[in-house]
Design a protein around this motif. Sequence first.
Motif, PDB file in Angstrom:
ATOM      1  N   HIS A 146      -0.854   8.297   7.457  1.00 58.01           N
ATOM      2  CA  HIS A 146      -0.856   9.808   6.590  1.00 58.01           C
ATOM      3  C   HIS A 146      -1.330  10.884   7.695  1.00 58.01           C
ATOM      4  CE1 HIS A 146       0.819   8.303   2.522  1.00 58.01           C
ATOM      5  NE2 HIS A 146      -0.138   7.388   3.132  1.00 58.01           N
ATOM      6  N   HIS A 167      -0.902   1.569   8.773  1.00 55.90           N
ATOM      7  CA  HIS A 167      -0.860   2.522   7.729  1.00 55.90           C
ATOM      8  C   HIS A 167      -1.536   3.948   7.782  1.00 55.90           C
ATOM      9  CE1 HIS A 167       0.905   3.173   2.771  1.00 55.90           C
ATOM     10  NE2 HIS A 167       0.221   4.182   3.022  1.00 55.90           N
ATOM     11  N   HIS A 187      -0.896  -2.469   1.098  1.00 55.14           N
ATOM     12  CA  HIS A 187      -1.719  -2.545   0.517  1.00 55.14           C
ATOM     13  C   HIS A 187      -1.947  -4.236   0.018  1.00 55.14           C
ATOM     14  CE1 HIS A 187      -1.578   1.799   0.754  1.00 55.14           C
ATOM     15  NE2 HIS A 187       0.096   1.401   0.380  1.00 55.14           N
ATOM     16  N   ASP A 192      -4.504   4.179   5.570  1.00 54.59           N
ATOM     17  CA  ASP A 192      -4.540   4.492   4.881  1.00 54.59           C
ATOM     18  C   ASP A 192      -4.978   6.209   4.963  1.00 54.59           C
ATOM     19  OD1 ASP A 192      -1.967   5.625   2.614  1.00 54.59           O
ATOM     20  OD2 ASP A 192      -3.194   4.686   1.188  1.00 54.59           O
TER      21      ASP A 192
HETATM   22 ZN   LIG Z   1      -0.428   5.108   1.999  1.00 54.23          ZN
END
Ligand SMILES: [Zn+2]
Length: 518
Positions: free
Chosen positions: A71, A69, A360, A426
């Motif tokens: 970005h 995950h 998550h 994340d």
């Molecule tokens: Zn995210």
Amino acid sequence: MAREADLVFVGGRLFTAARVRPWAQAMATRNDRFVAVGTEAQVEGWAGRRTRRIDLHGRVVVPGFIDAHAHMADSAGEIGWTRLSGTRFMEDALARLRKAAARTPAGDWVVGIDWDEAKWTDRRYPNRADLDRVSTDHPVVARRIDCHMGSVNSPALERARDLVGLRGFDVDGSGRPTGILKEDAFSELHDRFASGPAVIERNLPRIARMAHRLGITSIHDVVPMSAWQAYQRAHRRGGLRLRVYAMVPGTATASLAQAGIQSGLGDEWLRLGAVKVFSDGSLGAFTAALDAPYEGQAKERGMFVHPPSKLRETLETAHRTGLQTATHAIGDAAVRLVTETLASVEEENAGGTMRHRIEHYELPDEEVLRRTKQAGLVASCQPNFIGQWSGPGDVYENRLGSIRMARNNPYRRIARLGIPLCFGSDGMPYGPLYGIHWAVNGYFEDQRLSPEEAFRAYTAGGAYASFEEHQKGTLETGKLADFVVLEGDPFRNPQTIDRCVIRETWIGGVRVFPVSKS
Ligand SMILES: [Zn+2]
């Protein structure tokens, strides 16, 4: 001669992450694949006259990390923005923004990112008045670390006039905008200052180098549609040695379905991944959907991004098309809703699991865990959140109270029930070893995995979550030669995993870190 390896590595301690034979001593690669992994004797047979022989001097080798995950396309667009992480008072953050404003032409956006009021002594969100003290000649926006909200000054509010009334547009008792925007309102505003595809494309190689330094060889990247194009161009030019499973916005589901495009399209460098759907917000912004109210806020239980029927429609359309889904769900109410919805979509549309993922998955209860396992869903978790926010007095305790907080991120229950588990960051911050450290050394027993389980989740777990377990994720013959050489032994010294160092990163049989001079 055909049976000759390009490279033979000997004298190592190889954690293969495979279920059978998790440990080996040596490996051989030819082109971009492993041709042998096993004992020195098994591998020696591959050494020929032109084979290069590398002594690992007893070092630990693990499969290349898969950040499930990430970005990174977003990160590429954020180079040049002002980082507010590491500040201890709101004033420090404002001072950094003031410096940035001083070198920005009047009228241009000043963008700050990654503030976290939980780390400030003042412990409150910045508002319009605070940011007006940065500048009134520039629109100023400061995004919270969770990306679900941000604060703006008066000139920025001027540019957001049409957003009044949108969900998340905060006003005070007399109807005046406070300068705090969450969820829908913030995401609309975000499009107005975000970088375009040209900036993203230009910065992608720099982001890939950061990934290599951290031992990351593959990412499941949450990308806006514009970044998908940037990735295609960067890969076509050959300038990006990083494997990308691109998770595209859920709003694209209908058009992808119409075109009959399924997850998995692409090659081992760039593949269309899951459609990314939101079900709730974040704990930091008080928008994660909880069964019981937030600690000390009797009326606040967070929110669902979509009504349940709309969520179901999107997930069902994707499922029928052959699109994997990755749904953001943090609060216990959201995790339950998404689990139940996906389980019933799978039941009513029989024919093999799509490995739908829940991103998550921070507060699953016992019943939800059982349903998750039954439905074959994948838990996509970020163990760095434990290090960042699970400590005494931090976000989990602050928002949930001391009893509920002990249930956050129960990796041990997840893993021991046999629920497929993948780890990512994340981007808060990037760094698999940091995440693995906290998956092994968490605050609560239910959070703690063995080092082997934690490394598996950050390698093989990610490969499974992208349907690529036959290509990568373990050190096994026939798979892509993506691996990392470590300095320090996380298996013998699990308390100090975060002090291990990435010595080398290899992707497809090529060393990408450190970059060789030749
Ligand atoms: Zn995210």
